[in-house]
Design a protein around this motif. Structure first.
Motif, PDB file in Angstrom:
ATOM      1  N   ASP A  59      -4.277  16.370  -0.011  1.00  0.00           N
ATOM      2  CA  ASP A  59      -3.478  16.932   1.066  1.00  0.00           C
ATOM      3  C   ASP A  59      -2.224  16.097   1.277  1.00  0.00           C
ATOM      4  N   GLY A  60      -1.211  16.714   1.858  1.00  0.00           N
ATOM      5  CA  GLY A  60       0.031  16.000   2.137  1.00  0.00           C
ATOM      6  C   GLY A  60       1.189  16.952   2.249  1.00  0.00           C
ATOM      7  N   ASP A  61       2.295  16.442   2.733  1.00  0.00           N
ATOM      8  CA  ASP A  61       3.504  17.234   2.893  1.00  0.00           C
ATOM      9  C   ASP A  61       4.332  17.136   1.614  1.00  0.00           C
ATOM     10  N   TRP A  62       3.775  17.618   0.514  1.00  0.00           N
ATOM     11  CA  TRP A  62       4.432  17.513  -0.785  1.00  0.00           C
ATOM     12  C   TRP A  62       5.612  18.469  -0.874  1.00  0.00           C
ATOM     13  N   PRO A  63       6.646  18.122  -1.664  1.00  0.00           N
ATOM     14  CA  PRO A  63       6.613  17.233  -2.815  1.00  0.00           C
ATOM     15  C   PRO A  63       6.916  15.754  -2.575  1.00  0.00           C
ATOM     16  N   VAL A  64       7.194  15.334  -1.367  1.00  0.00           N
ATOM     17  CA  VAL A  64       7.428  13.907  -1.150  1.00  0.00           C
ATOM     18  C   VAL A  64       6.264  13.275  -0.413  1.00  0.00           C
ATOM     19  N   GLY A  65       5.871  13.852   0.694  1.00  0.00           N
ATOM     20  CA  GLY A  65       4.721  13.336   1.426  1.00  0.00           C
ATOM     21  C   GLY A  65       5.062  12.109   2.257  1.00  0.00           C
ATOM     22  N   SER A  66       4.176  11.804   3.176  1.00  0.00           N
ATOM     23  CA  SER A  66       4.331  10.633   4.030  1.00  0.00           C
ATOM     24  C   SER A  66       3.854   9.385   3.293  1.00  0.00           C
ATOM     25  N   VAL A  67       4.019   8.238   3.920  1.00  0.00           N
ATOM     26  CA  VAL A  67       3.509   6.998   3.344  1.00  0.00           C
ATOM     27  C   VAL A  67       2.002   7.106   3.126  1.00  0.00           C
ATOM     28  N   ALA A  68       1.295   7.657   4.107  1.00  0.00           N
ATOM     29  CA  ALA A  68      -0.155   7.811   3.994  1.00  0.00           C
ATOM     30  C   ALA A  68      -0.516   8.796   2.879  1.00  0.00           C
ATOM     31  N   ASP A  69       0.270   9.887   2.752  1.00  0.00           N
ATOM     32  CA  ASP A  69       0.021  10.852   1.680  1.00  0.00           C
ATOM     33  C   ASP A  69       0.135  10.175   0.319  1.00  0.00           C
ATOM     34  N   ARG A  70       1.190   9.389   0.133  1.00  0.00           N
ATOM     35  CA  ARG A  70       1.429   8.748  -1.161  1.00  0.00           C
ATOM     36  C   ARG A  70       0.385   7.662  -1.429  1.00  0.00           C
ATOM     37  N   ARG A  71      -0.119   7.056  -0.366  1.00  0.00           N
ATOM     38  CA  ARG A  71      -1.171   6.061  -0.549  1.00  0.00           C
ATOM     39  C   ARG A  71      -2.440   6.741  -1.066  1.00  0.00           C
ATOM     40  N   ARG A  72      -2.757   7.922  -0.517  1.00  0.00           N
ATOM     41  CA  ARG A  72      -3.921   8.659  -1.017  1.00  0.00           C
ATOM     42  C   ARG A  72      -3.732   9.036  -2.484  1.00  0.00           C
ATOM     43  N   LEU A  73      -2.514   9.445  -2.827  1.00  0.00           N
ATOM     44  CA  LEU A  73      -2.228   9.781  -4.216  1.00  0.00           C
ATOM     45  C   LEU A  73      -2.389   8.550  -5.104  1.00  0.00           C
ATOM     46  N   ALA A  74      -1.880   7.414  -4.654  1.00  0.00           N
ATOM     47  CA  ALA A  74      -1.990   6.183  -5.441  1.00  0.00           C
ATOM     48  C   ALA A  74      -3.449   5.834  -5.714  1.00  0.00           C
ATOM     49  N   ASP A  75      -4.295   6.002  -4.712  1.00  0.00           N
ATOM     50  CA  ASP A  75      -5.722   5.713  -4.887  1.00  0.00           C
ATOM     51  C   ASP A  75      -6.333   6.620  -5.951  1.00  0.00           C
ATOM     52  N   LEU A  76      -5.939   7.895  -5.937  1.00  0.00           N
ATOM     53  CA  LEU A  76      -6.476   8.841  -6.919  1.00  0.00           C
ATOM     54  C   LEU A  76      -5.964   8.543  -8.327  1.00  0.00           C
ATOM     55  N   LEU A  77      -4.743   8.052  -8.415  1.00  0.00           N
ATOM     56  CA  LEU A  77      -4.190   7.681  -9.715  1.00  0.00           C
ATOM     57  C   LEU A  77      -4.844   6.412 -10.253  1.00  0.00           C
ATOM     58  N   ASP A  78      -5.065   5.454  -9.362  1.00  0.00           N
ATOM     59  CA  ASP A  78      -5.562   4.148  -9.790  1.00  0.00           C
ATOM     60  C   ASP A  78      -6.995   4.196 -10.287  1.00  0.00           C
ATOM     61  N   ASP A  79      -7.826   5.067  -9.668  1.00  0.00           N
ATOM     62  CA  ASP A  79      -9.225   5.102 -10.102  1.00  0.00           C
ATOM     63  C   ASP A  79      -9.569   6.400 -10.818  1.00  0.00           C
ATOM     64  N   GLY A  80      -8.552   7.002 -11.420  1.00  0.00           N
ATOM     65  CA  GLY A  80      -8.761   8.286 -12.089  1.00  0.00           C
ATOM     66  C   GLY A  80      -9.258   8.176 -13.509  1.00  0.00           C
ATOM     67  N   GLY A  81      -9.496   6.933 -13.991  1.00  0.00           N
ATOM     68  CA  GLY A  81      -9.943   6.794 -15.367  1.00  0.00           C
ATOM     69  C   GLY A  81      -8.760   6.721 -16.305  1.00  0.00           C
ATOM     70  N   PRO A  82      -9.004   6.888 -17.599  1.00  0.00           N
ATOM     71  CA  PRO A  82      -7.925   6.699 -18.576  1.00  0.00           C
ATOM     72  C   PRO A  82      -6.855   7.781 -18.548  1.00  0.00           C
ATOM     73  N   THR A  83      -7.185   8.982 -18.095  1.00  0.00           N
ATOM     74  CA  THR A  83      -6.224  10.091 -18.156  1.00  0.00           C
ATOM     75  C   THR A  83      -6.204  10.868 -16.850  1.00  0.00           C
ATOM     76  N   VAL A  84      -5.006  11.020 -16.300  1.00  0.00           N
ATOM     77  CA  VAL A  84      -4.792  11.826 -15.100  1.00  0.00           C
ATOM     78  C   VAL A  84      -3.716  12.858 -15.404  1.00  0.00           C
TER      79      VAL A  84
END
Length: 334
Positions: free
Chosen positions: A41-66
């Motif tokens: 969730d988020g106000d994409w395509p830019v999103g808030s600081v909290a939105d981008r933090r959630r995205l970063a978490d999903l990218l960081d623990d997404g395994g070898p390919t996202v």
């Protein structure tokens, strides 16, 4: 190989991008890939600081390919770059270039491992905006469908969320000039994506006195949507811009010819067949003129219908789309 597919949570109507994402996940899994679809969730395509933090978490623990939908990823270059630097292969699935945020998009695309586009048209738009890029084109598939029976009088169908870019008000205006001819029409798509515009379209139907001939159905799926396709003789996708236009191949899958706008990705979806036409709609009367020509020429109707049925037999399935994506991401994952 594990693949995490990150999709936006702020597109709640039945968009082409949503359908592509879901079909891609389904058919990657059918190829034996371990696919996890995660909605952010988020106000994409830019999103808030909290939105981008959630995205970063999903990218960081997404395994070898996202694989991240461009609506989420293209406005978050720092998060993309950080994950790529940490060893994650981050692919941006860019359904179409962002209308705004040129600088953010350029940095995000440059930081990504690679980019997936649904059409050569979409890829060319990205390269025109941002220069040379590593892009894999994975065109949408089409589900098999029954051939439309058509209707008498002819039934015209426009399947798209009611949004200004989709130009349904222009369709209503054109139909308002054709009241001397027999036809019916349906506008099928979400009324909630832009309620103000949906209200304008409804007002235009009333203005031209078309309440008995033009139906605004709202978003349909399943059997109600199939009933509309079963009745259809011609479909219309005259968006001002379109990366591909999956409704075009959906129409051809039903053996229904299509009118599209020149200069959009919908021309690529229509292909080189004669199953309809790519129109120059710069003139005020161009759409009405094209529909009138079709309505009053039974030979043209038959030619387009035959060509649509031929094109139907040549459509690729979603398995081909998934195979292109799997080959691209697996090559770099190794």
């Amino acid at each position: 190989m594990g693949i995490r597919l990150i999709v936006p949570g702020n597109v709640r109507h039945g968009s082409g991008g949503n359908k592509y994402n879901a079909k891609l996940a389904e058919h990657l899994a059918a190829l034996g890939e371990d696919v996890q679809t995660v909605t952010v969730d988020g106000d994409w395509p830019v999103g808030s600081v909290a939105d981008r933090r959630r995205l970063a978490d999903l990218l960081d623990d997404g395994g070898p390919t996202v694989i991240a939908d461009g609506l989420v990823a293209s406005g978050a270059p720092e998060e993309i770059a950080r994950a790529a630097k940490a060893g994650t292969n981050v692919w941006i699935l860019s359904h179409m270039a962002l209308a705004d945020h040129h600088g953010l998009e350029a940095k995000a695309l440059a930081a990504a491992t690679g980019i997936i586009c649904p059409s050569e048209h979409a890829a060319a738009e990205l390269r025109a905006k941002h220069g040379p890029l590593h892009i894999e084109v994975a065109k949408p598939g089409a589900d098999s469908a029954d051939i439309s029976a058509g209707s008498e009088p002819p039934h015209l169908l426009a399947v798209a969320a009611l949004l200004p870019n989709k130009r349904q008000r222009d369709i209503v205006q054109a139909l308002g000039e054709l009241q001397d001819l027999p036809w019916t029409a349906a506008l099928v798509g979400s009324l909630d994506a832009d309620p103000a515009y949906a209200a304008e379209v409804a007002a235009a139907v009333g203005h031209y006195g078309l309440q008995d001939r033009v139906t605004i159905t709202g978003e349909l799926s399943g059997e109600p949507l199939e009933e509309q396709w079963h009745r259809a003789n011609l479909s219309l996708l005259i968006s001002q811009s379109e990366a591909y236009g999956m409704v075009v191949t959906e129409s051809l899958a039903h053996g229904v010819p299509v009118l599209v706008r020149q200069g959009t990705g919908a021309v690529e979806a229509l292909g080189t067949t004669e199953a309809g036409a790519a129109l120059d709609l710069s003139g005020e009367k161009a759409l009405a003129t094209a529909i009138r020509a079709w309505l009053t020429d039974s030979s043209l109707q038959q030619d387009w219908r035959n060509a649509a049925r031929t094109a139907r037999q040549e459509l690729q399935g979603w398995d081909a789309t998934a195979a292109v994506v799997a080959k691209a991401v697996m090559a770099l994952a190794r």
